[in-house]
Write an enzyme that holds these catalytic residues in place. Structure first.
Site, PDB file in Angstrom:
ATOM      1  N   HIS A 170       0.618  -1.323   0.041  1.00 49.31           N
ATOM      2  CA  HIS A 170      -0.147  -0.028  -0.080  1.00 49.31           C
ATOM      3  C   HIS A 170       0.620   1.214  -0.064  1.00 49.31           C
ATOM      4  CE1 HIS A 170       0.178  -0.489   4.605  1.00 49.31           C
ATOM      5  NE2 HIS A 170       0.474   0.944   4.219  1.00 49.31           N
ATOM      6  N   ASP A 213      -0.161  -8.020   1.371  1.00 46.68           N
ATOM      7  CA  ASP A 213       0.271  -6.319   1.427  1.00 46.68           C
ATOM      8  C   ASP A 213       2.024  -6.150   1.550  1.00 46.68           C
ATOM      9  OD1 ASP A 213       0.406  -3.486   1.991  1.00 46.68           O
ATOM     10  OD2 ASP A 213      -0.431  -3.685   3.854  1.00 46.68           O
ATOM     11  N   SER A 300       4.356   1.585   8.315  1.00 44.18           N
ATOM     12  CA  SER A 300       4.038   0.670   7.186  1.00 44.18           C
ATOM     13  C   SER A 300       5.032   0.112   6.340  1.00 44.18           C
ATOM     14  CB  SER A 300       2.941   1.289   6.255  1.00 44.18           C
ATOM     15  OG  SER A 300       1.734   1.578   6.803  1.00 44.18           O
TER      16      SER A 300
END
Length: 354
Positions: A170, A213, A300
């Site tokens: 992402h 992801d 992230s």
């Protein structure tokens, strides 16, 4: 090549370590055998102690001021003049405040606190002198890098080969144009910036499905003087009770700021409960209610490491909050198993694998 210190050395930098045993014993006394309450009360008490540990840079006092929001102090300060029963009620009020949703609602009945695997692993973490519960800035783990675009920095990643960084899918393509190797993105003289030549998200990553992801960044040049991180195998990750999170992300539970300094914290691994919203073939769940130290926005793609002897290996890449979370950060997270995707990671063209 740059090396990473073992778990027993890094824990010396955590000012909360010397208080863990006392906090744990008091929480156990108050909880009276209730494991869920034990964890919540432990968090409340640890938050209060953390507030008392203040860094006075001018005087050289080596204690840490919390970088996160604190809700415990008002309750406990009022409780000082009350009876033992009132103090116990105040502590439990603190616990509810710490675990509450932003709108003041109670945490869901099914939360990370109710997970028996998480409870067991939390006890192991609390009682280990080699683990970091308070969270600290670190110069270790130089393979953990900041990931960004031309205007700034927004994600984290891990160097797994001289010119290969693993991060979250992402983060691609909006936050995958360059990496920073160093401790603080606001101190560029203390590190180096390397351009990303190719950014490839996993072909199975297809929002709104959040699984797979993971992404690979092929750098324009190899990173020198940093040892790429070894990827832990499935059996090693499955056996882990805790993981060490490292990243540059935001530092408060509402994710309002603090990005830029590399930090680390140890967190317990949770069980495989469907409530979390993870695909447990390719993901695992871990979290840190203690002091609300957890992965957050900006972490992230960053590493979750597992201890292997005196070394650390890469277990996961930070993906997202669990479905049972009630706040943006601090209620547990989902991590992509890097070993599950290792064949694909190595297949991306351009990687300099040994």
């Amino acid at each position: 090549m740059t090396t990473t210190r073992g778990p027993e050395t890094a824990a010396q930098n955590d000012p909360l370590q010397e208080h863990m045993e006392a906090i744990d014993r008091l929480a156990a006394l108050i909880a009276d055998g209730d494991e869920q309450r034990h964890l919540i009360v432990f968090q409340a008490l640890a938050n209060q102690i953390d507030d008392f540990l203040v860094r006075d840079v001018d005087d050289g006092v080596q204690h840490a001021r919390s970088v996160l929001m604190r809700t415990a102090a008002p309750h406990l300060k009022r409780s000082r003049t009350r009876s033992r029963r009132s103090k116990r009620a105040a502590v439990e009020a603190v616990a509810a405040s710490n675990a509450a949703a932003p709108n003041g609602a109670a945490p869901p009945a099914a939360s990370i606190y109710t997970d028996p695997v998480f409870q067991r692993n939390s006890r192991k973490l609390i009682r280990s002198a080699a683990r970091i519960i308070g969270g600290v800035p670190t110069s270790d783990f130089p393979d953990c890098v900041a990931v960004g675009h031309r205007r700034g920095w927004c994600c984290t990643g891990t160097l797994v080969a001289p010119n290969v960084v693993v991060t979250a899918a992402h983060c691609v393509p909006d936050c995958a144009q360059r990496i920073f190797v160093g401790e603080d993105v606001d101190d560029p003289s203390g590190g180096q910036v390397v351009a990303v030549r190719t950014a490839v998200a996993h072909p199975d990553y297809s929002p709104p499905d959040p699984t797979s992801d993971i992404a690979v960044l092929i750098l324009g040049a190899p990173v020198e003087n940093v040892t790429p991180r070894t990827i832990a195998d499935k059996a090693t990750v499955d056996a882990a009770a805790t993981v060490r999170l490292v990243g540059y992300g935001n530092t408060d539970v509402n994710s309002t700021g603090g990005y830029g300094r590399r930090r680390l914290v140890d967190v317990p691994v949770a069980g495989e409960d469907p409530q979390y919203g993870a695909d447990f073939r390719s993901e695992f769940v871990a979290g840190a209610p203690f002091l609300d130290r957890d992965s957050c926005n900006g972490d992230s793609g960053g590493p979750a490491y597992v201890a292997v002897g005196d070394d650390w290996q890469l277990a996961g890449a930070t993906s997202r909050a669990t479905n049972s979370s009630v706040r943006p950060c601090g209620d547990g997270g989902i991590y992509t198993r890097v070993a599950f995707h290792e064949d694909w990671v190595r297949s991306v063209p351009g990687g300099m694998w040994g």
